[in-house]
Scaffold this motif. Structure first.
Motif, mmCIF file in Angstrom:
data_model
loop_
_atom_site.group_PDB
_atom_site.id
_atom_site.type_symbol
_atom_site.label_atom_id
_atom_site.label_comp_id
_atom_site.label_asym_id
_atom_site.label_seq_id
_atom_site.Cartn_x
_atom_site.Cartn_y
_atom_site.Cartn_z
ATOM 1 N N TRP A 401 36.765 37.273 23.924
ATOM 2 C CA TRP A 401 37.439 36.224 24.694
ATOM 3 C C TRP A 401 37.293 36.528 26.189
ATOM 4 N N CYS A 402 36.546 35.671 26.878
ATOM 5 C CA CYS A 402 36.366 35.825 28.325
ATOM 6 C C CYS A 402 37.638 35.358 29.026
ATOM 7 N N ILE A 403 38.322 36.268 29.731
ATOM 8 C CA ILE A 403 39.627 35.932 30.307
ATOM 9 C C ILE A 403 39.616 35.881 31.838
ATOM 10 N N SER A 404 38.466 36.115 32.479
ATOM 11 C CA SER A 404 38.446 36.096 33.949
ATOM 12 C C SER A 404 37.911 34.778 34.465
ATOM 13 N N ARG A 405 38.476 34.341 35.576
ATOM 14 C CA ARG A 405 38.061 33.096 36.223
ATOM 15 C C ARG A 405 37.863 33.360 37.711
ATOM 16 N N GLN A 406 36.823 32.728 38.274
ATOM 17 C CA GLN A 406 36.476 32.991 39.669
ATOM 18 C C GLN A 406 37.143 31.950 40.586
ATOM 19 N N ILE A 407 38.465 31.866 40.474
ATOM 20 C CA ILE A 407 39.236 30.963 41.339
ATOM 21 C C ILE A 407 40.374 31.776 41.960
ATOM 22 N N TRP A 408 41.196 31.141 42.780
ATOM 23 C CA TRP A 408 42.265 31.861 43.472
ATOM 24 C C TRP A 408 43.644 31.632 42.873
ATOM 25 N N TRP A 409 43.863 30.447 42.285
ATOM 26 C CA TRP A 409 45.200 30.120 41.788
ATOM 27 C C TRP A 409 45.344 30.623 40.356
ATOM 28 N N GLY A 410 46.227 31.575 40.157
ATOM 29 C CA GLY A 410 46.434 32.146 38.832
ATOM 30 C C GLY A 410 46.925 33.572 38.961
ATOM 31 N N HIS A 411 46.995 34.263 37.833
ATOM 32 C CA HIS A 411 47.420 35.663 37.833
ATOM 33 C C HIS A 411 46.222 36.533 38.209
ATOM 34 N N GLN A 412 46.291 37.144 39.384
ATOM 35 C CA GLN A 412 45.166 37.982 39.837
ATOM 36 C C GLN A 412 45.074 39.222 38.956
ATOM 37 N N ILE A 413 43.851 39.549 38.571
ATOM 38 C CA ILE A 413 43.642 40.656 37.638
ATOM 39 C C ILE A 413 44.092 41.975 38.280
ATOM 40 N N PRO A 414 44.926 42.757 37.580
ATOM 41 C CA PRO A 414 45.459 44.007 38.162
ATOM 42 C C PRO A 414 44.460 45.164 38.044
ATOM 43 N N ALA A 415 43.307 44.998 38.696
ATOM 44 C CA ALA A 415 42.286 46.048 38.699
ATOM 45 C C ALA A 415 41.854 46.285 40.138
ATOM 46 N N TRP A 416 41.742 47.570 40.514
ATOM 47 C CA TRP A 416 41.347 47.933 41.882
ATOM 48 C C TRP A 416 40.090 48.801 41.816
ATOM 49 N N TYR A 417 39.142 48.530 42.734
ATOM 50 C CA TYR A 417 37.837 49.206 42.718
ATOM 51 C C TYR A 417 37.771 50.252 43.817
ATOM 52 N N GLY A 418 37.207 51.409 43.434
ATOM 53 C CA GLY A 418 36.968 52.457 44.410
ATOM 54 C C GLY A 418 35.624 52.270 45.095
ATOM 55 N N PRO A 419 35.256 53.183 46.009
ATOM 56 C CA PRO A 419 34.026 53.060 46.802
ATOM 57 C C PRO A 419 32.755 53.013 45.953
ATOM 58 N N ASP A 420 32.772 53.673 44.783
ATOM 59 C CA ASP A 420 31.566 53.710 43.953
ATOM 60 C C ASP A 420 31.609 52.696 42.812
ATOM 61 N N GLY A 421 32.584 51.795 42.853
ATOM 62 C CA GLY A 421 32.665 50.747 41.819
ATOM 63 C C GLY A 421 33.528 51.111 40.629
ATOM 64 N N ALA A 422 33.997 52.361 40.557
ATOM 65 C CA ALA A 422 34.930 52.720 39.474
ATOM 66 C C ALA A 422 36.203 51.893 39.657
ATOM 67 N N PHE A 423 36.807 51.454 38.527
ATOM 68 C CA PHE A 423 38.012 50.632 38.689
ATOM 69 C C PHE A 423 39.209 51.252 37.978
ATOM 70 N N PHE A 424 40.382 50.860 38.466
ATOM 71 C CA PHE A 424 41.642 51.424 37.999
ATOM 72 C C PHE A 424 42.580 50.257 37.669
ATOM 73 N N VAL A 425 42.951 50.159 36.404
ATOM 74 C CA VAL A 425 43.810 49.064 35.935
ATOM 75 C C VAL A 425 45.232 49.590 35.810
ATOM 76 N N GLU A 426 46.109 49.076 36.657
ATOM 77 C CA GLU A 426 47.506 49.517 36.665
ATOM 78 C C GLU A 426 48.422 48.328 36.966
ATOM 79 N N GLU A 427 49.735 48.523 36.732
ATOM 80 C CA GLU A 427 50.678 47.426 36.949
ATOM 81 C C GLU A 427 50.950 47.169 38.428
ATOM 82 N N THR A 428 50.769 48.195 39.266
ATOM 83 C CA THR A 428 51.000 48.025 40.705
ATOM 84 C C THR A 428 49.869 48.667 41.490
ATOM 85 N N GLU A 429 49.748 48.275 42.765
ATOM 86 C CA GLU A 429 48.731 48.874 43.630
ATOM 87 C C GLU A 429 49.023 50.354 43.848
ATOM 88 N N GLU A 430 50.325 50.686 43.934
ATOM 89 C CA GLU A 430 50.699 52.097 44.129
ATOM 90 C C GLU A 430 50.204 52.961 42.970
#
Length: 882
Positions: A401-430
């Motif tokens: 099930w593809c759940i990502s959409r390339q728009i702005w209005w909605g629940h932004q995916i809680p994933a943050w990318y580091g300098p080398d593209g590794a990502f971290f999925v967490e409930e908060t930015e902290e």
């Protein structure tokens, strides 16, 4: 005094306001009553009421009002869906009027504009639901983007990711090159396009002058071909499997592979494979180890993966150029006209491009297993049951099930990318920063994923997120799992299945015990309503013209399980007349002193007719309750209609006129009290379907009642008290009068004609009933006399059987029976000819294959109508002894 005319518009706003202000819609978490819960399928915040809404929300409201009256703690949970793409488009269109784009504003400012729009204009659908009489617990209204639901969405995403059930992958999606986002299958509509089928010849490597011909509707994608497939058992090509062709215009060597996807009976039996631009080809490519080369950018223009001459061309420009150059090379074998279905975005209106891109996916196959088990084990049941097969079919073949959409209005995916593209999925930015610091050994700059989640992701959590999850609230403990979900078949996959998966995974139980699937509302010819056909019926127009109750009753009366509703305005008008009949009956009762008697119980009644009606209303109530409990809304509505209009208005009120105008004061008082009591029962029984007129009459008939009808208890069945014998007796009277009326009607007897009725071979009981009710029978049958027949049946008489007796109506000198036989025979023959023609059509396989579904349905309906009329006329002919 009840006014002469019922004016819906004048009472509907008043009663709705009073209901809402009094808290009549509210569930009570602390109540002792058994909970009963329905989750409202959240309409889009951009939406306005259409006929599908009118149907589904009417049926839900019938269930809620009925169960509320049954003493249950009924929660109908309301809310709206943020409708990502639809809402973003509305706001972008508004901005465009001022020459502004969302990119001019930036993400945060644009989202602020969307919230502004939602506050000002997003309540249209909920205001319109109020006009429909919907009675959800508005105080508990939720929105899929409100704070609580947003927290639930983030927690679910993070937990599923940590469990390995959400992941990133490069796969094909439905790409909308105008909106620049992936869209779900539900947002894709298939349009019939008259196009062409181009046959290209690909040269076999190393075999001069030998070619393999492939056919395509999309010549431009050949630039991304990475294989040609043939069926492994196709004798024509067996020797080519494992060899290569040289892709024209590109020069790339691509293999010929054996795969059962290639159909030897279709075209040349060989198909070009473009894994990055066709869903079927993608699967063939995976099976055969073929490369997937993406040749388009997000605007559906050709990218740098194609020869330089094609780069930057729009896909349709590239198509023309490819065909021209293939033809110039002598490799165009032929072009055939070809009509086929092409997927289009339902919002943008442009052809969808299967596009290979990085997206977030849910491992739906893993989540589907317990959801399949739940239905197999009967923990959730579908009504009608055949929809379980649709559910199984989809769930057992479910794709990621593809759940990502390339728009702005909605629940932004809680994933943050580091300098080398590794990502971290967490409930908060902290939390993401902490995880990144642990990964890199130092704090680093993080960038949040810009995608938002598919709207169906948040609505999949609706049955528990609206009740406060992840907090363990009293509401969650009391109202989950819910009792029934009422929805259309078109979202079994998109919503029902996903709620099942998420509910079981996070709550450990199914989200609803029953799924009631209603049909589509079509126009009177059975065609699907659409703006392009100009056959859309606006429910608000019908409400304005005929009143809310008439529309609600129409939809309920036509909601037969498994059958689409063919809505004709004349049906709504007909049920408006039913409302008028009820209103006039109540007015008649009031004018004749039939007012509710406090504490009246229909026991110890002396009048047969009163004992009869008490039994009849008890039976009607039982039928209505059984039908609603079984989701047979049409049967409930029809039982209420038949009892109210037929038994009560046409029979009982007519039967009791002599009592009300007579001199027996005790009989009069009993009949007035019984009439008022029965009318009150009718208002109770009709209230779930027709809330406004019933509430208004409840108030008008007795203004000092302690409670409003919406809060009154569903009627308990009255005791029999000798009613069975009374019912048998009065039912005999009804059947005799009906038989006489039917014979008069079928034989075209003038209404003014007073005829002598004879009964042949009557029993002692029949003679006793005849003596008791002679005056009623004479008056209501328009008869001069009614006597037992002594001797032979007169000539020129029609006959009918009633229990042990034969009912005889002599028509000598009133109707020319020979002429009537000729007329009936001619009509029957004409109908037989029509039925024969229709049967020939329906027996023709070519007609069934080519004709539209609604045309076939119309022919079947015509046949049923003709057969019913023929049978009626045949019965009349049989009465004449022909």
């Amino acid at each position: 005094m009840i006014e002469k005319t019922y004016r819906p518009a004048e009472v509907e706003e008043k009663h709705y306001r009073l209901w809402e202000e009094s808290g009549a819609f509210a569930a009570n978490t602390d109540a002792n009553g058994h909970p009963y819960t329905i989750m409202m399928p959240p309409p889009n915040v951009t939406g306005s009421l259409h006929m599908g809404h009118a149907l589904t929300f009417t049926l839900q409201d019938v269930l809620i009002r009925y169960n509320r009256m049954r003493g249950k703690d009924a929660l109908w949970q309301p809310g709206t869906d943020h409708a990502g793409i639809a809402t973003q488009m509305v706001v972008e269109r508004n901005l465009a009027k001022d020459g502004v784009t969302r990119h001019d504003l930036g993400r945060q400012e644009f989202i602020r504009k969307v919230w502004e729009w939602k506050a000002e204009s997003g309540g249209t659908i909920t205001r319109q639901l109020r006009r429909l009489g919907a009675s959800p617990d508005w105080a508990k209204e939720r929105f899929t983007m409100d704070e609580g639901l947003s927290k639930a969405v983030v927690k679910v995403f993070v937990q599923l990711h940590k469990q390995g059930l959400i992941y990133k992958d490069k796969r094909l999606v439905n790409w909308d090159s105008k909106l620049h986002t992936a869209i779900s299958d539900l947002e894709v509509e298939q349009k019939e396009i008259k196009g062409s089928l181009w046959h290209f010849r690909y040269p076999i490597e190393g075999e001069e002058g030998r070619f393999i011909t492939v056919a395509t509707t999309r010549p431009e994608t050949m630039l991304g071909d990475t294989g040609v497939a043939v069926h492994p058992e196709d004798e024509r090509y067996k020797d080519l499997i494992g060899k290569f062709v040289v892709l024209p215009l590109v020069g790339r060597r691509i293999p010929i592979v054996g795969d059962e996807y290639a159909d030897p009976a279709t075209g040349s039996g060989a198909v070009k494979i473009t894994p990055a631009h066709d869903f079927n080809d993608f699967e063939v490519g995976k099976r055969c180890g073929l490369e997937a080369i993406n040749i388009m950018d997000r605007d559906a223009r050709l990218n740098d993966a194609v020869p330089e001459a094609y780069r930057g061309l729009d896909r349709y420009e590239a198509r023309k150029k490819v065909v021209a150059e293939i033809e110039a090379l002598g490799l165009l074998e032929k072009i055939e006209p070809h009509t086929h279905m092409v997927p289009h975005g339902d919002r943008s209106g442009i052809a969808i491009e299967p596009w290979l891109t990085d997206q977030w996916y849910v491992d739906a196959a893993t989540l589907a297993k317990p959801a399949i088990d739940a239905v197999e084990q009967g923990r959730t049941t579908f009504v009608p049951k055949q929809w379980e097969n649709t559910y199984y079919d989809w769930m057992r073949n479910i794709q990621p099930w593809c759940i990502s959409r390339q728009i702005w209005w909605g629940h932004q995916i809680p994933a943050w990318y580091g300098p080398d593209g590794a990502f971290f999925v967490e409930e908060t930015e902290e939390a993401a920063r902490a995880a990144a610091a642990a990964h890199y050994g130092k704090p680093v700059e993080l960038t949040r994923d810009t995608d938002v989640l598919d709207t169906w992701f948040s609505s999949a959590l609706w049955p528990f997120s609206t009740l406060g999850w992840p907090e363990q609230t009293p509401e969650l403990a009391r109202y989950y799992p819910t009792d029934v979900l009422v929805t259309g078949f078109d979202i079994i996959f998109f919503w029902v299945a996903r709620m099942m998966m998420m509910g079981i995974h996070f709550m450990g139980d199914v989200p609803f015990r029953t799924v009631y699937i209603h049909a589509l509302v079509r126009d009177e010819k059975g065609q699907k309503m659409s703006k392009s056909k100009g056959n859309v019926i606006d429910p608000l127009d019908l409400i304005g013209e005929y009143g809310t109750d008439a529309l609600r009753f129409t939809l309920s009366a036509m909601a037969a399980q498994g059958r689409d509703i063919k809505l004709a305005v004349s049906r709504v008008e007909g049920y408006r007349n039913f409302a008028t009949k009820l209103w006039n009956a109540a007015r008649y009762c009031q004018m004749n002193g039939c007012e509710p008697v406090p504490g009246f119980a229909p026991t110890g009644l002396t009048q047969t007719v009163n004992r009869w009606i008490v039994g009849a209303v008890r039976d009607a109530g039982a039928r209505i309750a059984e039908a609603i409990d079984g989701y047979k809304f049409n049967e409930a509505a029809n039982a209420a209609y038949q009892f109210t209009w037929g038994t009560f208005c046409d029979w009982y009120l007519e039967f009791t006129k002599p009592i009300l105008t007579g001199n027996d004061e005790a009989a009069k008082a009993e009949t007035r009290a019984t009439t008022a009591w029965v009318l009150d029962q009718i208002l109770h029984l009709l209230h779930p379907i027709m809330p406004y007129i019933t509430e208004e009459l409840w108030e008008q008939l007795s203004p000092d009642r302690a409670n409003r009808l919406i809060s009154a208890a569903w009627p308990e069945p009255a005791a029999d008290a000798g009613g069975a014998a009374a019912q048998a007796e009065m039912d005999w009277v009804v059947r005799l009068i009906s038989s006489v009326r039917s014979m008069r009607s079928e034989m075209n007897v003038p209404p003014s004609a007073q005829i002598a009725l004879m009964l042949k071979d009557p029993s002692a009981q029949t003679l006793e009933r005849l003596a008791t009710h002679r005056d009623l029978i004479l008056r209501m049958g328009r008869l001069a006399s009614v006597e037992p027949l002594d001797g032979a049946v007169p000539k020129s008489a029609v006959q009918s059987v009633l229990d042990e007796a034969t009912v005889i109506l002599p028509l000598e000198g009133i109707v020319d029976l020979d002429k009537e036989r000729q007329r009936l025979t001619k009509e029957i023959d004409k109908l037989a000819g029509e039925i024969k023609k229709i049967d020939a059509k329906l027996g023709n396989e070519q007609f069934l294959a080519k004709a539209k579904e609604e045309v076939v349905a119309e022919q079947r309906d015509r046949r049923d109508e003709a057969a019913a009329t023929r049978d009626k006329l045949q019965k009349a002919l049989d009465m004449l002894g022909a």
